[in-house]
Design a protein around this motif. Structure first.
Motif, PDB file in Angstrom:
ATOM      1  N   ASN A   1       2.115   5.318  15.142  1.00  0.00           N
ATOM      2  CA  ASN A   1       0.934   4.788  14.352  1.00  0.00           C
ATOM      3  C   ASN A   1       1.103   3.331  14.221  1.00  0.00           C
TER       4      ASN A   1
ATOM      5  N   GLY B   1       2.271   7.721   8.254  1.00  0.00           N
ATOM      6  CA  GLY B   1       1.615   8.850   8.619  1.00  0.00           C
ATOM      7  C   GLY B   1       2.649   9.842   9.330  1.00  0.00           C
TER       8      GLY B   1
ATOM      9  N   TRP C   1       0.798  -1.299  -0.051  1.00  0.00           N
ATOM     10  CA  TRP C   1      -0.033   0.006   0.048  1.00  0.00           C
ATOM     11  C   TRP C   1       0.880   1.313   0.002  1.00  0.00           C
TER      12      TRP C   1
ATOM     13  N   TYR D   1      -5.064  -5.289   3.010  1.00  0.00           N
ATOM     14  CA  TYR D   1      -4.855  -4.545   1.615  1.00  0.00           C
ATOM     15  C   TYR D   1      -4.857  -5.802   0.558  1.00  0.00           C
TER      16      TYR D   1
ATOM     17  N   ASN E   1      -4.691  -0.625   6.029  1.00  0.00           N
ATOM     18  CA  ASN E   1      -4.052  -1.109   4.575  1.00  0.00           C
ATOM     19  C   ASN E   1      -2.494  -1.544   4.589  1.00  0.00           C
TER      20      ASN E   1
ATOM     21  N   GLY F   1      -6.813   1.075  11.994  1.00  0.00           N
ATOM     22  CA  GLY F   1      -7.518   2.266  11.802  1.00  0.00           C
ATOM     23  C   GLY F   1      -7.313   2.840  10.282  1.00  0.00           C
ATOM     24  N   GLN F   2      -6.985   4.109  10.256  1.00  0.00           N
ATOM     25  CA  GLN F   2      -6.758   4.862   8.855  1.00  0.00           C
ATOM     26  C   GLN F   2      -5.662   4.221   8.214  1.00  0.00           C
ATOM     27  N   TYR F   3      -4.623   3.478   8.995  1.00  0.00           N
ATOM     28  CA  TYR F   3      -3.671   2.779   8.452  1.00  0.00           C
ATOM     29  C   TYR F   3      -3.612   1.386   8.318  1.00  0.00           C
TER      30      TYR F   3
END
Length: 336
Positions: A159, A154, A129, A173, A167, A163-165
């Motif tokens: 991180n 990010g 990704w 992914y 993938n 969550g938003q990561y």
């Protein structure tokens, strides 16, 4: 008309008995595995039929039927054909280099964008990704003094692969060719979930074993009954791999159908600076299994690692690893 009114109640009673018998759950569900009745959970494609509790809330997962493997030349992801399969590669330095592994024509130290062999050791978050880490390509091996910085997501080393990561998690992914072949079906355990599976579940949880010559750790599903197959030194972090020596036939016909998971020793891929060149090799042999979690850890302002669960000759525990190192990945799917 009178004749029909007498028969109707009898017919209704017979139908009720018939349907009640057809919907009854079997008295003896698969030992240690999921319920095979119509009301039981659906076993995911590519999963072992055994449920494993991962937290105090009772969440459960299925493990995949093998470690994750990747072929760069075709961009194909798959689960290993057998649970005991491990690609391995060359290990040792200078004149003491040897090869270890059981996947033909494959070597984790030869990974590249056009490599046609298989690899099963990956740097943290390198799922493919491009929105994740800088070195997101699963076949890329960074030879750099500051390689850690290539695996920050990010712009924040705190991180994780969630969550938003999410993938950046290999199983989220990518479509796994023999695991449903759709993205978003699988995921990697968090550090807390690894600890729960090994150390906090009730009853029999794990034991060391050697299957078809491969060393590793057996994970026993929830509610395991040792009468299914007698295993030695259960829940013992010490002991020997040969405490439980199992052949392919016994594994395939008895243990795996009962929901048992096997995590083979993987070694790890690392990079050494030899002054005049960078040496890419496995610095741990068949005595170590190391598996990534999705959970990061920031040691210092310039040192970024992530949690992994490892086991070896004398112990099994949560630990940390430098993110650019190549470790094993074993995916799970949440039970629904």
């Amino acid at each position: 008309m009178k004749k029909h009114t007498k028969i109707a109640p009898m017919l209704m009673l017979a139908l009720a008995v018939f349907f009640a018998a057809g919907c009854k759950k079997p008295d003896n569900p698969t030992p240690g595995g999921g319920d095979d009745s119509p009301e039981g959970p659906t076993i995911p494609t590519g999963a072992v039929d055994g449920l494993f509790t991962i937290n105090d809330q009772g969440g459960k997962v299925y493990f995949s039927k093998g470690n994750l493997q990747y072929q760069a030349s075709t961009n194909t992801w798959r689960f290993a054909e057998h649970q005991w399969d491990h690609v391995g590669g060359k290990y040792g330095l200078n004149d003491n280099v040897r090869y270890w592994g059981n996947v033909p024509e494959s070597d984790n130290t030869l990974a590249s964008a056009n490599y046609s062999g298989w690899q099963d050791l990956f740097s943290w978050g390198a799922s493919g990704w491009s929105g994740g880490v800088r070195a997101y390509q699963p076949s890329l091996i960074i030879t750099d003094f500051e390689a850690d910085k290539y695996y920050i997501i990010g712009d924040d080393p705190g991180n994780g692969l969630v969550g938003q990561y999410a993938n950046a998690d290999w199983g989220v992914y990518n479509a796994i060719s023999n695991g449903g072949n759709k993205a978003g079906m699988w995921r990697t355990l968090t550090s807390d979930e690894w600890v729960y599976v090994f150390e906090k579940r009730s009853g029999s949880r794990f034991c060391k074993a050697q299957i078809e010559g491969s060393n590793g750790m057996i994970l026993l599903p929830d509610g395991w009954d040792n009468k299914v197959f007698t295993l030695k030194n259960i829940n013992g972090k010490g002991g020997n791999w040969t405490d439980n020596t199992i052949d392919a036939s016994t594994w395939t016909n008895t243990l795996e159908p009962a929901g048992v998971v096997f995590l083979p020793t993987t070694g790890k891929r690392t990079i050494a600076n030899m002054n005049t060149y960078w040496d890419i090799h496995l610095d741990l042999d068949e005595n170590y299994g190391l598996y990534w979690s999705t959970t990061p850890k920031v040691q210092t302002a310039n040192s970024y690692v992530a949690y992994q669960y490892n086991f070896h000759k004398s112990n099994a525990n949560l630990d940390i690893a430098v993110r650019n190192q190549g470790l094993g990945v074993r995916l799970v799917q949440d039970a629904r």
